[in-house]
Design an enzyme around this catalytic site. Structure first.
Site, mmCIF file in Angstrom:
data_model
loop_
_atom_site.group_PDB
_atom_site.id
_atom_site.type_symbol
_atom_site.label_atom_id
_atom_site.label_comp_id
_atom_site.label_asym_id
_atom_site.label_seq_id
_atom_site.Cartn_x
_atom_site.Cartn_y
_atom_site.Cartn_z
ATOM 1 N N PRO A 1 17.240 36.441 -16.309
ATOM 2 C CA PRO A 1 18.653 35.767 -16.743
ATOM 3 C C PRO A 1 19.435 36.961 -17.372
ATOM 4 C CG PRO A 1 16.685 34.468 -17.494
ATOM 5 C CD PRO A 1 16.181 35.530 -16.792
ATOM 6 N N CYS A 2 20.854 36.962 -17.048
ATOM 7 C CA CYS A 2 21.731 37.912 -17.409
ATOM 8 C C CYS A 2 22.469 37.688 -18.554
ATOM 9 C CB CYS A 2 22.646 38.249 -16.178
ATOM 10 S SG CYS A 2 23.756 36.535 -15.798
ATOM 11 N N GLN A 3 22.368 36.759 -19.503
ATOM 12 C CA GLN A 3 23.289 36.549 -20.485
ATOM 13 C C GLN A 3 23.183 37.558 -21.411
ATOM 14 O OE1 GLN A 3 21.242 34.616 -18.923
ATOM 15 N NE2 GLN A 3 22.079 32.200 -18.738
#
Length: 405
Positions: free
Chosen positions: A116-118
């Site tokens: 996940p890139c958040q």
């Protein structure tokens, strides 16, 4: 060659590798709706090999329930290969055990995926008071690395947002590269723009590729194409929609376009699914109309331009482009998962259709073919699409890795 896909999402990266001839052993994904999408897609590929796609289209037309479709045309191996589990901690041993059963002593040649890139994204860091420095997702690459230690694949592909390079002053990225080298992998990376591979979207991503130190390999040079097609070439064959139209199956409005034929996005049948639009209230529709009118003059609507009766909060100094029309005469701006919450950033570029993009339109902008079905309903589908790797770009990455190996 066999691969496993970590943090799979709906399978955009996997789709590119399957189309290039790689064999998926397992997908690991925490989101249950995305897992259903993966399972449905794996059954699609099975039926395609068996020359039985009519049964898949019968499912899309509603002639089978999903339960009956999976039980009749899937198999236990497919169902077990989609592992709906969070990666990390004690879960990893269970995941390893399941993958080992699926692999049945076959070698795992590749590991692919992107955590996940958040925690790395510029927007996420701007909105968090600590710049996401304390977010545990910063260290998911170490969980990814555990699979490299376990299976010692020849190659791994790690995809993420550009913010990975600059997060925490570049320390996370530096530490990540050093960590992968310590466990026995050479690596290199490139920054790729999806539109260079036929995707009609201005989407930049970092593609980090590692190879085992005993493998003769180097970072591939990807074949880029001249992409002069437009969003209008992509969407013009779909029927007109009003806000809230929920017909899951619709006929195509016109014949296919050169773009859709060139990249095989159009189905081999006369209908398309999930061309459905979310409803909008009167206030939003009025704002969309203003945004479209401004865009027709080549100008973007800013939140600070809106009259008082159309605003809901007083912040008129940041995130002013929250209402954004998709450019019909060029490529779309980047598709992100926020489209699941509202459509304000993806307004359809036509004053005769004042609404946000449909699920199918968003999927096409991400380069998913029309026969790709997203399970879980409209909101879940938007989230899966926004989080995905464009399959067209993934396919070029996969092809070059296959050639180099």
């Amino acid at each position: 060659m066999n691969f496993i896909d970590l943090f799979s999402g709906a399978g955009g990266l996997s789709e590119g590798f399957i189309e290039a001839g790689f064999n998926p052993i397992a997908h690991v994904e925490i989101d249950s709706n995305a897992c259903k999408t993966l399972e449905t897609r794996l059954v699609f590929h099975k039926l395609n090999k068996e020359n039985k796609l009519d049964f898949y289209y019968d499912y899309l037309l509603g002639k089978f329930s999903r339960e009956k479709f999976i039980s009749k045309f899937g198999n236990i191996e497919i169902s077990n290969s989609v592992i709906n589990t969070a990666i990390g901690g004690a879960n990893n041993n269970d995941i390893f055990n399941q993958i080992n059963i699926l692999a049945n002593n076959q070698e795992i040649d590749l590991v692919v995926g992107g955590p996940p890139c958040q925690a790395y994204s510029l927007i996420g860091r701007a909105r968090d008071k600590n710049g996401m420095k304390d977010d545990s997702r910063n260290y998911l690459y170490k969980e990814y690395a555990k699979f490299l230690k376990e299976y010692r694949p020849k190659i791994f592909v790690f995809e993420n947002v550009l913010g990975l390079v600059t997060a925490n002053g570049g320390k996370f990225f530096t530490n990540m590269k050093a960590y992968f080298k310590r466990i026995g992998y050479e690596l290199n990376y490139s920054i790729e723009t999806s539109s260079d591979y036929g995707v009609l979207q201005k989407r930049k991503r970092i593609i980090l590729i590692g190879w085992r130190k005993d493998i003769d390999f180097q970072l591939p040079k990807f074949n880029k194409i001249e992409n002069n097609w437009t969003v209008n070439n992509l969407l013009s064959d779909l029927k007109k929609l009003q806000p809230g139209e929920q017909n899951n199956v619709t006929k195509y409005k016109t014949d296919t376009t050169n773009y859709l034929s060139e990249f095989a996005l159009r189905n081999g049948v006369d209908f398309v699914t999930q061309h459905i639009a979310r409803p909008h209230n009167k206030r939003d529709l009025e704002i969309y109309k203003r945004a479209i009118r401004k865009w027709e003059k080549g100008e973007r609507l800013k939140y600070s331009d809106l009259p008082e009766h159309l605003t809901t909060h007083k912040n008129k100094t940041s995130f002013l482009d929250r209402y954004k029309v998709v450019d019909a005469n060029s490529h779309s701006h980047t598709m992100v998962a926020h489209i699941a919450k509202d459509g304000h950033h993806y307004i359809y570029p036509d004053k005769k259709q004042v609404r946000s993009l449909s699920v199918r339109e968003a999927a096409r902008i991400q380069s998913f073919p029309d026969n790709f079905y997203f399970e879980g309903g409209r909101t879940a589908a938007f989230r899966q699409i926004g989080n995905a790797v464009p399959p067209l770009m993934a396919n070029e990455i996969a092809n070059q890795i296959r050639i180099n190996l």
